[in-house]
Design a protein around this motif. Structure first.
Motif, mmCIF file in Angstrom:
data_model
loop_
_atom_site.group_PDB
_atom_site.id
_atom_site.type_symbol
_atom_site.label_atom_id
_atom_site.label_comp_id
_atom_site.label_asym_id
_atom_site.label_seq_id
_atom_site.Cartn_x
_atom_site.Cartn_y
_atom_site.Cartn_z
ATOM 1 N N LEU A 86 0.823 -1.210 0.000
ATOM 2 C CA LEU A 86 0.000 0.000 0.000
ATOM 3 C C LEU A 86 0.857 1.259 0.000
ATOM 4 N N ALA A 87 1.956 1.254 0.769
ATOM 5 C CA ALA A 87 2.847 2.413 0.752
ATOM 6 C C ALA A 87 3.448 2.604 -0.636
ATOM 7 N N PHE A 90 0.615 4.124 -2.960
ATOM 8 C CA PHE A 90 0.353 5.549 -2.749
ATOM 9 C C PHE A 90 1.544 6.413 -3.164
ATOM 10 N N SER A 91 2.759 5.980 -2.833
ATOM 11 C CA SER A 91 3.934 6.770 -3.214
ATOM 12 C C SER A 91 4.108 6.785 -4.727
ATOM 13 N N LEU A 93 1.608 6.607 -6.950
ATOM 14 C CA LEU A 93 0.588 7.516 -7.480
ATOM 15 C C LEU A 93 1.009 8.979 -7.318
ATOM 16 N N ILE A 94 1.516 9.317 -6.130
ATOM 17 C CA ILE A 94 1.946 10.703 -5.898
ATOM 18 C C ILE A 94 3.124 11.055 -6.792
ATOM 19 N N ASP A 141 -2.366 2.335 9.625
ATOM 20 C CA ASP A 141 -2.797 3.369 8.679
ATOM 21 C C ASP A 141 -1.805 4.523 8.630
ATOM 22 N N LEU A 145 0.753 5.924 5.662
ATOM 23 C CA LEU A 145 0.729 7.330 5.273
ATOM 24 C C LEU A 145 2.119 7.951 5.370
ATOM 25 N N SER A 148 4.506 6.549 2.697
ATOM 26 C CA SER A 148 4.123 7.051 1.372
ATOM 27 C C SER A 148 4.603 8.478 1.169
ATOM 28 N N TRP A 152 7.975 9.174 -2.199
ATOM 29 C CA TRP A 152 7.496 9.470 -3.549
ATOM 30 C C TRP A 152 8.461 10.357 -4.331
#
Length: 281
Positions: A86-87, A90-91, A93-94, A141, A145, A148, A152
């Motif tokens: 998940l990290a 998200f990283s 995508l950013i 969670d 966050l 991430s 990035w």
């Protein structure tokens, strides 16, 4: 793109460490998904069974509270792998968003975004990790966050460099000249062109995220009891390293093999996606 994936398959066929890495990750992911099938409760304490060495009943032995260590390793693998994936997601995508926007539009937006990236990369990541974790409530969670937000930047710089090259190609210039919407050009032409770079960086980011989560949990700043991750299991093992070395050995080996496997596969993707890769010698 088809040619590149053929190169990946060719690299996997000839690379024994890569085959081993795929097997390791398949086994670890499958074991984590099937953690609920073990006969033991990962949080069930039994003081009469504390500190038992590995045997037929408890493959990894038991911990200081008599909990089955193999079961806790499986459930801890769920958290460690979940954080890593998940990290990374998200990283990625950013980083992809920032990199493509910066490289495609250029000008003041490029300067603004890249200077912000330079400033963030100049600050020691581990220091930021500790500061953010101190102000946020410990939990999975928030760990995702935090990681991430700290991983990035390298992705954005790689994607920007590729975008600067791709946006000068004829099919992109034609799309721009025909008045196509810039966001549509980015989605249809730029991102597919930088996808190989994204895949390589994302594979390596998973390994980095797992290490960062393990570091946080090892320092007692990550996953909190009674939940477990491989890093938190290592943290708990510190006090018993002399009398029960298996408490540190097993999670340490799991982290080592996982990070090694992702790094090997990242190198396979990098080699396969390079121009001229897999030419006959």
């Amino acid at each position: 793109m088809t040619r590149r994936w053929q190169n990946v398959r060719h690299q996997l066929r000839r690379n024994r460490p890569a085959q081993f890495s795929l097997l390791v990750l398949f086994i670890f992911i499958l074991a984590a998904l099937c953690a609920g099938l073990t006969p033991y409760d990962p949080d069930q304490m039994s003081l009469a069974s504390r500190m038992l060495p590995p045997d037929a009943s408890h493959w990894f032995g038991t911990d200081e509270y008599g909990r089955d260590y193999f079961t806790r390793a499986l459930w801890g693998g769920r958290i460690s792998l979940l954080v890593g994936f998940l990290a990374m997601l998200f990283s990625t995508l950013i980083g992809t968003l920032v990199g493509t926007m910066s490289g495609y539009f250029g000008g003041w937006l490029d300067n603004l975004l890249m200077r912000a990236v330079d400033i963030l990369m100049a600050i020691p990541a581990f220091f930021l990790l500790l500061v953010l974790n101190a102000y946020l409530k410990p939990g999975v969670d928030n760990i995702i966050l935090i990681i991430s937000l700290l991983t990035w930047m390298n992705m954005s710089r790689l994607v920007r460099a590729e975008t600067l090259s791709i946006k000068e190609r004829e099919y992109v210039l034609y799309a721009r000249a025909s008045g196509e919407n810039p966001l549509r050009i980015i989605a249809r032409h730029i991102i597919p062109g930088v996808l190989p770079t994204i895949i390589v960086a994302a594979t390596l980011n998973i390994a980095s995220a797992i290490l960062m989560e393990s570091t946080l949990s090892f320092l007692g700043l990550g996953v909190q009891q009674p939940a477990a991750s491989w890093g938190s299991m290592l943290n708990n093992a510190q006090s018993y390293i002399g009398e029960a070395s298996w408490l540190a050995i097993f999670p340490g080996i799991l982290i080592l093999l996982t990070v090694f496997s992702f790094n090997v596969l990242g190198d396979v993707f990098r080699t396969a996606f390079e121009p001229g890769a897999n030419r006959d010698e």
